[in-house]
Design a protein around this motif. Structure first.
Motif, short mmCIF file in Angstrom:
data_model
loop_
_atom_site.label_atom_id
_atom_site.label_comp_id
_atom_site.label_asym_id
_atom_site.label_seq_id
_atom_site.Cartn_x
_atom_site.Cartn_y
_atom_site.Cartn_z
N LYS A 9 0.83 -1.21 0.00
CA LYS A 9 0.00 0.00 0.00
C LYS A 9 0.87 1.26 0.00
CE LYS A 9 -3.86 -2.16 2.54
NZ LYS A 9 -4.63 -2.17 3.81
N LYS A 10 1.92 1.27 0.82
CA LYS A 10 2.79 2.44 0.92
C LYS A 10 3.44 2.76 -0.42
CE LYS A 10 6.79 4.19 3.48
NZ LYS A 10 7.81 3.88 4.53
N ASN A 11 3.80 1.72 -1.16
CA ASN A 11 4.46 1.91 -2.46
C ASN A 11 3.48 2.16 -3.60
OD1 ASN A 11 7.15 1.53 -1.54
ND2 ASN A 11 6.89 -0.70 -1.59
N ASN A 12 2.16 2.13 -3.25
CA ASN A 12 1.14 2.23 -4.30
C ASN A 12 1.45 1.25 -5.43
OD1 ASN A 12 -1.16 3.23 -5.57
ND2 ASN A 12 0.00 4.80 -6.69
N ALA A 13 1.77 0.02 -5.03
CA ALA A 13 2.24 -0.99 -5.97
C ALA A 13 1.07 -1.69 -6.66
CB ALA A 13 3.10 -2.02 -5.24
N ASP A 14 1.35 -2.18 -7.86
CA ASP A 14 0.40 -3.07 -8.54
C ASP A 14 0.67 -4.52 -8.18
OD1 ASP A 14 -0.88 -0.99 -10.13
OD2 ASP A 14 1.05 -0.85 -11.16
N CYS A 15 1.94 -4.82 -7.88
CA CYS A 15 2.33 -6.17 -7.47
C CYS A 15 3.54 -6.07 -6.54
CB CYS A 15 2.67 -7.03 -8.68
SG CYS A 15 3.37 -8.65 -8.28
N GLY A 43 13.57 -0.28 -4.25
CA GLY A 43 12.92 -1.59 -4.17
C GLY A 43 12.05 -1.93 -5.36
N SER A 44 11.86 -0.99 -6.27
CA SER A 44 11.05 -1.28 -7.45
C SER A 44 11.80 -2.25 -8.36
CB SER A 44 10.72 0.01 -8.20
OG SER A 44 11.90 0.67 -8.63
N VAL A 45 11.04 -3.13 -9.00
CA VAL A 45 11.62 -4.18 -9.84
C VAL A 45 11.72 -3.65 -11.27
CG1 VAL A 45 11.32 -6.52 -10.72
CG2 VAL A 45 10.62 -5.97 -8.37
N TYR A 46 12.92 -3.75 -11.84
CA TYR A 46 13.08 -3.36 -13.24
C TYR A 46 13.29 -4.56 -14.15
CZ TYR A 46 18.19 -3.91 -12.75
OH TYR A 46 19.45 -4.40 -12.53
N GLU A 47 13.58 -5.74 -13.55
CA GLU A 47 13.81 -6.91 -14.38
C GLU A 47 13.59 -8.18 -13.56
OE1 GLU A 47 17.29 -8.42 -17.49
OE2 GLU A 47 17.89 -7.51 -15.57
N PHE A 48 13.00 -9.18 -14.20
CA PHE A 48 12.82 -10.50 -13.59
C PHE A 48 13.54 -11.52 -14.46
CE2 PHE A 48 10.38 -14.54 -13.49
CZ PHE A 48 10.68 -14.91 -12.20
N ASP A 81 4.75 -3.66 -19.40
CA ASP A 81 3.76 -2.58 -19.52
C ASP A 81 4.06 -1.40 -18.59
OD1 ASP A 81 2.43 -4.04 -21.39
OD2 ASP A 81 0.79 -4.68 -20.08
N GLY A 82 5.14 -1.49 -17.82
CA GLY A 82 5.50 -0.38 -16.94
C GLY A 82 4.69 -0.29 -15.66
N GLN A 83 4.10 -1.41 -15.23
CA GLN A 83 3.34 -1.41 -13.97
C GLN A 83 4.30 -1.31 -12.78
OE1 GLN A 83 0.16 -1.10 -14.09
NE2 GLN A 83 -0.08 -1.55 -16.27
N ARG A 84 3.75 -0.93 -11.64
CA ARG A 84 4.57 -0.71 -10.44
C ARG A 84 4.75 -2.03 -9.68
NH1 ARG A 84 5.53 4.29 -8.71
NH2 ARG A 84 5.44 3.72 -6.49
N LEU A 85 5.93 -2.64 -9.82
CA LEU A 85 6.26 -3.88 -9.14
C LEU A 85 7.38 -3.62 -8.13
CD1 LEU A 85 4.82 -4.90 -11.79
CD2 LEU A 85 6.18 -6.98 -11.54
#
Length: 400
Positions: free
Chosen positions: A145-151, A175-180, A232-236
């Motif tokens: 919630k704090k990060n307003n994350a999608d995943c 902490g945002s993910v740029y690659e998996f 798609d540039g979602q917030r992970l």
């Protein structure tokens, strides 16, 4: 009318076959395998869920579901027998006269969109049913919630040598993910995915539908949904977990996890009254320790009769160990019988097995070979005649 809306609903993927556990999972799903003297593997994620304040959980079963369905029942042992919410066993969705197997982790959730829509959650927690750990999911949800994350993906820092065995999350400083990367040969980080996800539901719902429409997709979160969201540039975001966690997918790791509960330094404490692990247990009489018994650093569960020597072992409920028998560094599962003067070392004896007199099961080991212990296994309900021998790394029972 009572509102059914929930802040967060948990979905527990518990349909795995667990083929690497051999005879232990020929007739039960991996999450239903006994663990720690009185539990099943699935007790850990279910207990984590209710301890985290999440009171609605869907348990998705598939392989050999009967035992798991019966075990979960109405969820009462975990305080999940609720008027609004609770525990629900969700087999593959039936369409008309035919059913459709869950094709992958994402497809399993897709088939239960109607179940989730019933509770209209803001967030959905996705869990695996075959890991041993304690985790407060409410803290992970707050971070989401704090990060307003999608995943948000739970990660565990592993060694750089181990990283190639996992899905690895590469992250920015925030902490945002740029690659998996799935099992990278040359990992860029050591943040291994634990297979625990929190999604914002309206976003996940859209991606599940898109993934299902792609006929080339394997319908998996790690392989398909998460990469699609990243593209798609979602917030992970990654959520780092630092406690005890073990995937008990092999005989060696299942044995190790049972041994860890005998080691105060391991980080897994089943006597923690502030974070209990709940289980459905049949009523058993108190265990009985005979005059010839010697027991050290071991767990002896309810209903056991012990008249032999037990060292550094986990003895499940209803087991009998006769005079002169010696159990060392081993696991004896529920209602098994160990005959007089038998020797069991670095072994797992399945539930309701019968070991005759003077048998030798397994052998002492100083260290794992190539990361794996050579554990001897006697399968569930197997009967061994007196003087039988099961060598280290050998498996007796079923088709093995």
């Amino acid at each position: 009318m009572l509102s059914t809306k929930k802040d967060c609903v948990a979905m527990l993927l518990a349909g795995g076959q667990g083929t690497r556990l051999g005879v232990l999972t020929q007739e039960v799903a991996k999450p239903a395998v006994p663990f720690g003297g009185k539990y099943r593997i699935i007790d850990f994620p279910i207990s984590n869920t209710i301890n985290s304040g999440i009171d609605t959980i869907g348990v998705l079963t598939q392989y050999q579901p009967f035992e798991l369905n019966q075990y979960i029942g109405n969820g009462q042992p975990w305080d999940l027998d609720r008027l609004n919410g609770g525990a629900f066993v969700l087999p593959p969705y039936q369409k008309g006269k035919a059913g459709e197997w869950y094709k992958g982790t994402a497809n399993a959730i897709y088939q239960n969109i109607n179940f989730l829509d019933r509770y209209d959650p803001d967030y959905v927690l996705i869990l695996s049913g075959d890991h041993i750990y304690k985790m407060d999911y409410s803290e992970m949800l707050e971070a989401h919630k704090k990060n307003n994350a999608d995943c948000t993906i739970a990660v565990l820092n592993v060694s750089i040598e181990e990283a190639s065995r996992f899905g690895i999350m590469n992250t920015n400083e925030d902490g945002s993910v740029y690659e998996f990367e799935e099992k990278p040969r040359h990992p860029k980080s050591t943040k291994a995915s634990m297979g625990i996800y929190i999604f914002t539901w309206d976003k996940l719902r859209d991606y599940l539908i898109r993934d299902e429409e792609n006929k080339n997709s394997s319908n998996d979160f790690g392989k398909n949904v998460i990469p699609m969201m990243l593209a798609d540039g979602q917030r992970l975001f990654a959520y780092e977990f630092s406690g005890y966690w073990k995937d008990v997918g092999t005989i060696s790791s299942l044995w190790e996890a049972n041994m860890d509960i005998l080691n105060p330094e391991s980080g897994i404490n089943l006597n923690d009254r502030d974070w209990k692990i709940y289980a459905r247990n049949m009523a058993e009489p108190p265990h009985y320790i005979g005059e010839n018994a010697e027991i050290s650093n071991s767990i002896i569960s309810e209903g056991c009769n012990v008249d032999g020597k037990v060292t550094n072992s986990v003895i499940y409920h209803g087991a009998t160990i006769e005079k002169g028998a010696e159990i060392r560094d081993s696991i004896v599962m529920p209602n098994s019988y160990i005959g007089a003067n038998s020797r069991i070392c670095h072994a797992i004896v399945g539930w309701s097995a019968e070991i005759g007199e003077n048998c030798v099961i397994g052998a002492p080991q100083k260290a794992p070979v190539g990361g794996e212990w050579n554990i001897a296994v006697v399968g569930p309900e197997v009967k061994l005649e007196r003087n039988s021998v099961v060598k280290e790394g050998e498996m007796k029972g079923g088709n093995k």
